[in-house]
Design an enzyme around this catalytic site. Structure first.
Site: not given
Ligand SMILES: Cc1cc2nc3c(=O)[nH]c(=O)nc-3n(C[C@H](O)[C@H](O)[C@H](O)COP(=O)(O)OP(=O)(O)OC[C@H]3O[C@@H](n4cnc5c(N)ncnc54)[C@H](O)[C@@H]3O)c2cc1C
Length: 406
Positions: A139-140, A172, A254, A387
């Site tokens: 996804y991400s 992951s 999920e 998040s």
């Molecule tokens: C250990 C781990 C395992 C993961 N496993 C997978 C996986 O298997 N497959 C996969 O596809 N993804 C996976 N992910 C990704 C995960 O789903 C994303 O990290 C998550 O959705 C947050 O996206 P980002 O890291 O790009 O943060 P960003 O989207 O850049 O956000 C950064 C910060 O800004 C805040 N923020 C952003 N937009 C808003 C808003 N509109 N309103 C308020 N606050 C906001 C967020 O809450 C966060 O605190 C994993 C992540 C981690 C850390």
């Protein structure tokens, strides 16, 4: 008001089923495996299955009881919810654990059962039910996490197949997975409506996986690169452009699993009670209570929170099953679960003092070292699966009905 979904089989039938489950477990679960864990879905990576573990997985897979409520025709157990509950109770009683798990069970399987074609269900669900195939989630992307719909990984139409180019991140278990369910862009002119749900074999030429090291020391997550990867159109779930709807449904499954669905919260319950660890490290007062009154109060509050959470989780899961599966309420559970889990880790580190800051080496108990790594890894709980802030947005919009500008 919740109905009573567990009462969906006559009581005497449940008694019969309990006897049947108990006998089957006695015949098939090797007592030597008590207290062990699912070798194939460990966060740090799958460990080798020994012969007994394999036999146990195969027996459960054959019976379909690893996914007890999935339809029998696709290799599930075909059990009612009440029977599945009885099975779980009998497994707990026998010290048995479910050897079938991973993302296929947690999120992809239930989504495919809802949206997949008949051929896709027959191809993928039985293998998941037998624990034979590992799935990862694509996804991400580096520029598409919370704002997932801005993803750019592009699947170009080539008649009977797509050619996929782009990058995913935080995949992951990508380095161990056999297959990936992913969201790709098939139309650059539309945001949400331009997204399609695809299935890709991880050994397809052009798929490259690079593990990312975390502060907890392990590398169970990856950057995944797709360069001219050929994916047959028969691997598309749903219609082209329908991926956002299907993908969001998968996210509800999920969150439901991540908020506990039993597992994570269950592990918190299963460990040594915090009070016992505190008595050992902080000492006791003249009445045998934890010596530090403030810590004592916080541990008691935490335990009450955890118990309330577990009970609410159970009620929410029963309600979800009696309706249309997980709802937006899973966002509440995910946030509360993440908070409790992180709070527990913080308490454990505080209780152990200097002994709770070890990374490796002599002088630290094995449990203490494990807890430090859990504490570090636990920082991710409020990020992955969406998040905390994003869950709060979902709660505000979908549950409280607040508008974006409020
Ligand atoms: C250990 C781990 C395992 C993961 N496993 C997978 C996986 O298997 N497959 C996969 O596809 N993804 C996976 N992910 C990704 C995960 O789903 C994303 O990290 C998550 O959705 C947050 O996206 P980002 O890291 O790009 O943060 P960003 O989207 O850049 O956000 C950064 C910060 O800004 C805040 N923020 C952003 N937009 C808003 C808003 N509109 N309103 C308020 N606050 C906001 C967020 O809450 C966060 O605190 C994993 C992540 C981690 C850390």
């Amino acid at each position: 008001m919740a109905t009573a979904p567990e009462i969906d089989a006559p009581l005497n039938a449940l008694d019969d089923f309990r006897t049947q489950a108990r006998d089957w477990l006695a015949a098939n679960f090797p007592p030597s495996l008590k207290g062990r864990d699912n070798a194939m879905s460990a966060v740090e990576g799958p460990t080798e299955e020994d012969a007994e573990q394999r036999a146990w997985r195969e027996a459960m897979g054959e019976k379909g009881w690893g996914v007890p409520t999935w339809p029998k025709e696709y290799g599930g157990g075909g059990l009612s919810r009440a029977e599945a509950r009885v099975l779980q109770e009998e497994m707990t009683r026998a010290g048995a654990w479910n050897p079938i798990g991973g993302m296929g069970v947690m999120m992809f399987g239930p989504t495919l059962l809802e949206y997949g074609s008949e051929e896709q269900k027959r191809e993928h669900i039985p293998a998941i039910a037998r624990g034979e195939v590992r799935w990862c989630q694509g996804y991400s992307e580096p520029g598409a996490g919370s704002d997932l719909a801005s993803l750019q990984c592009f699947a170009e139409d080539h008649g009977d197949h797509y050619i996929v180019n782009g990058q995913k991140t935080w995949t992951s278990g990508g380095q161990w997975a056999d297959k990936c369910f992913m969201l790709v862009r098939t139309d650059k002119s539309k945001k949400h409506e331009g997204i399609t749900f695809l299935l890709c074999d991880m050994d397809t030429p052009g798929v490259e996986v690079k593990p990312i090291q975390l502060i907890s020391g392990s590398s169970p997550f990856c950057e995944t690169f797709f360069t001219d990867v050929k994916v047959p159109k028969s691997n598309r779930v749903g219609r082209e452009g329908e991926g956002w709807t299907i993908g969001k449904r998968l996210l509800q499954h999920e969150r439901n699993s991540l908020s506990g669905g039993g597992s994570a919260a269950g592990r918190m319950f299963a460990g040594t009670p915090l009070a016992q660890i505190a008595k050992k490290y902080v000492g006791v007062d003249s009445e045998g209570r934890i010596a530090d009154a403030d810590l004592r109060t916080r541990i008691a509050r935490h335990e009450m929170d955890l118990r309330s959470f577990m009970l609410t989780l159970r009620r929410a899961s029963l309600e979800a099953k009696s309706n249309q599966g997980p709802s937006a309420a899973t966002s509440i559970m995910k946030n509360v679960g993440a908070r409790i889990m992180q709070e527990r880790s913080e308490l454990l580190i505080e209780i152990r003092g200097m002994a709770g800051l070890g990374w490796e080496g002599e002088g630290f108990e094995e449990d203490a070292l494990k807890d430090v790594r859990h504490w570090l890894f636990g920082k991710a709980v409020s990020i992955y699966g969406g998040s905390t802030e994003i869950q709060n947005n979902v709660i505000a919009k979908r549950i409280l009905g607040m508008l974006d500008h409020q």
